[in-house]
Scaffold this active site. Structure first.
Site, PDB file in Angstrom:
ATOM      1  N   SER A  24     103.270  29.664 -51.729  1.00 28.46           N
ATOM      2  CA  SER A  24     102.814  30.154 -50.023  1.00 28.46           C
ATOM      3  C   SER A  24     102.993  31.035 -50.011  1.00 28.46           C
ATOM      4  O   SER A  24     104.140  31.301 -49.586  1.00 28.46           O
ATOM      5  CB  SER A  24     103.265  28.868 -48.574  1.00 28.46           C
ATOM      6  N   HIS A  51      96.901  29.965 -48.889  1.00 29.47           N
ATOM      7  CA  HIS A  51      96.188  29.545 -50.210  1.00 29.47           C
ATOM      8  C   HIS A  51      95.043  29.322 -49.984  1.00 29.47           C
ATOM      9  O   HIS A  51      93.449  28.494 -50.160  1.00 29.47           O
ATOM     10  CB  HIS A  51      96.356  27.588 -49.823  1.00 29.47           C
ATOM     11  N   HIS A 109      97.750  19.856 -52.086  1.00 31.20           N
ATOM     12  CA  HIS A 109      98.580  19.114 -51.736  1.00 31.20           C
ATOM     13  C   HIS A 109      98.730  17.967 -51.495  1.00 31.20           C
ATOM     14  O   HIS A 109      97.732  17.545 -50.982  1.00 31.20           O
ATOM     15  CB  HIS A 109      99.537  19.936 -50.040  1.00 31.20           C
ATOM     16  N   TYR A 131     100.019  16.291 -48.617  1.00 29.52           N
ATOM     17  CA  TYR A 131      99.240  15.750 -47.159  1.00 29.52           C
ATOM     18  C   TYR A 131      97.553  16.260 -47.481  1.00 29.52           C
ATOM     19  O   TYR A 131      97.910  16.292 -45.758  1.00 29.52           O
ATOM     20  CB  TYR A 131     101.102  16.952 -46.384  1.00 29.52           C
ATOM     21  N   GLU A 132      97.176  17.053 -48.404  1.00 25.09           N
ATOM     22  CA  GLU A 132      95.918  17.497 -46.980  1.00 25.09           C
ATOM     23  C   GLU A 132      95.147  16.153 -47.659  1.00 25.09           C
ATOM     24  O   GLU A 132      93.225  16.131 -47.256  1.00 25.09           O
ATOM     25  CB  GLU A 132      95.266  17.836 -48.444  1.00 25.09           C
ATOM     26  N   ALA A 181     107.028  28.169 -52.019  1.00 27.06           N
ATOM     27  CA  ALA A 181     108.061  28.266 -51.221  1.00 27.06           C
ATOM     28  C   ALA A 181     108.473  26.733 -50.689  1.00 27.06           C
ATOM     29  O   ALA A 181     108.526  25.946 -50.968  1.00 27.06           O
ATOM     30  CB  ALA A 181     107.357  28.361 -49.534  1.00 27.06           C
ATOM     31  N   MET A 234     106.666  20.611 -50.453  1.00 26.04           N
ATOM     32  CA  MET A 234     106.124  19.998 -50.279  1.00 26.04           C
ATOM     33  C   MET A 234     104.766  20.078 -51.173  1.00 26.04           C
ATOM     34  O   MET A 234     103.641  19.566 -51.473  1.00 26.04           O
ATOM     35  CB  MET A 234     105.343  19.764 -48.846  1.00 26.04           C
ATOM     36  N   SER A 235     105.570  20.000 -52.809  1.00 28.14           N
ATOM     37  CA  SER A 235     104.587  20.502 -53.563  1.00 28.14           C
ATOM     38  C   SER A 235     105.494  20.030 -55.076  1.00 28.14           C
ATOM     39  O   SER A 235     106.707  19.574 -55.381  1.00 28.14           O
ATOM     40  CB  SER A 235     104.128  21.959 -53.883  1.00 28.14           C
ATOM     41  N   ASN A 292     112.743  29.745 -45.594  1.00 31.92           N
ATOM     42  CA  ASN A 292     114.028  29.787 -43.933  1.00 31.92           C
ATOM     43  C   ASN A 292     114.746  28.661 -44.787  1.00 31.92           C
ATOM     44  O   ASN A 292     114.750  27.709 -44.980  1.00 31.92           O
ATOM     45  CB  ASN A 292     112.465  29.379 -43.299  1.00 31.92           C
ATOM     46  N   HIS A 299     105.403  28.010 -39.849  1.00 29.16           N
ATOM     47  CA  HIS A 299     104.499  27.986 -40.685  1.00 29.16           C
ATOM     48  C   HIS A 299     104.696  29.610 -41.412  1.00 29.16           C
ATOM     49  O   HIS A 299     104.444  30.680 -42.104  1.00 29.16           O
ATOM     50  CB  HIS A 299     103.678  27.866 -40.829  1.00 29.16           C
TER      51      HIS A 299
END
Ligand code: HPA
Length: 262
Positions: free
Chosen positions: A26, A57, A79, A81-82, A109, A198-199, A222, A234
């Site tokens: 990201s 992305h 990802h 989650y996609e 990230a 998440m990756s 963050n 985001h």
């Protein structure tokens, strides 16, 4: 078979033989600008390549040379989650292996779980926690450690030489797409996670099992949920990515140069 068609499509369009691949997380996509002689292929044009939908992305394979070495960038990753299963999520990694890639630098990230790792911190991933409790179909055995010790040590040395501060840590993979709850972040911290994202973990596992050497680099964008003063969003992730971009770019270039020399 979709892999064969993808390979044919790519091989008809590139002259280079990349042995090093860099996956750009990201807000880090512009790293590819440091390369020369680039040919960018939109992943949506590659037959059989699963499509990505996340803002930030871009979804390109960028072939070129960096510090005189043939490399390929994955601008935009897939990802879990996609909605892709893990086989689809890791399709690009198997594709890279077929193209002859031997080393994989995974950037991402991540949220800082370790409170000392403030936004902007660059963290080498020395180990991970698979908190999605799911593994991709692996072509071979996973050898440990997943993240190459020698390459990581060399990369740390490069950072030191360039006066770029980096830390080492454990990355926890959560499936997303929602950010963690503060209670989950406390749990992850108690388990020994320094960062959460998440990756990366499925990609690292598949790459490792294909015999690639893997280097992982997180940008802490963050404070993880409940640890910062502001609610997570985001935009903050992308903004911090932009802020550290210059150092990150220098660092990655230095790491690639060192990789060629060694
Ligand atoms: N949690 C999960 N993934 C992330 C975060 C986070 O706080 N920041 C960037 N990716």
């Amino acid at each position: 078979m979709s892999m064969e068609r993808a390979l044919q499509y790519i091989r008809a369009r590139i002259q280079t033989r990349p042995t090093l691949a860099l996956v750009l997380g990201s807000g880090l996509g512009s790293l590819a600008n440091a390369a020369s002689g680039t040919i960018a292929l939109a992943t949506t044009d590659i037959p059989g390549y699963p499509t990505s939908t996340v803002v930030g992305h871009a979804g390109k394979l960028v072939f070129g040379t960096l510090a005189g070495m043939d490399v390929v960038f994955l601008q935009g990753r897939l990802h879990r989650y996609e909605g892709h299963d893990l086989d689809k999520t890791t399709f690009p990694i198997r594709l890279l292996a077929e193209l002859g890639v031997l080393r994989l630098l995974l950037t991402n990230a991540a949220g800082g779980v370790n409170i000392d790792f403030r936004p902007g911190t660059l963290m080498w991933i020395t180990d991970h926690i698979n908190w999605a409790f799911e593994v991709p179909r692996l072509p071979g055995a996973v050898s440990r450690p997943v993240y190459d010790r020698v390459w990581t040590r060399d990369a740390m040395e490069v950072a030191r030489t360039m006066n770029i501060a980096t830390v080492n840590g454990t990355y926890a993979w959560t499936r997303g797409p929602q950010y963690e709850t503060p209670a989950e972040v406390r749990a992850l911290g108690a388990m020994g996670a320094d960062a959460v994202g998440m990756s990366t973990v499925p990609e690292a596992l598949v790459a490792n099992s294909l015999g690639m050497r893997v280097l992982g680099l997180s940008t802490i964008t963050n404070a993880a949920a409940g640890l910062g003063t502001e609610p997570l969003n985001h935009d903050e992730v992308l903004e911090t990515g932009r802020r550290v971009q210059k150092d990150l770019q220098r660092l990655v270039l230095g790491v690639v140069e060192k990789t060629i020399a060694s």
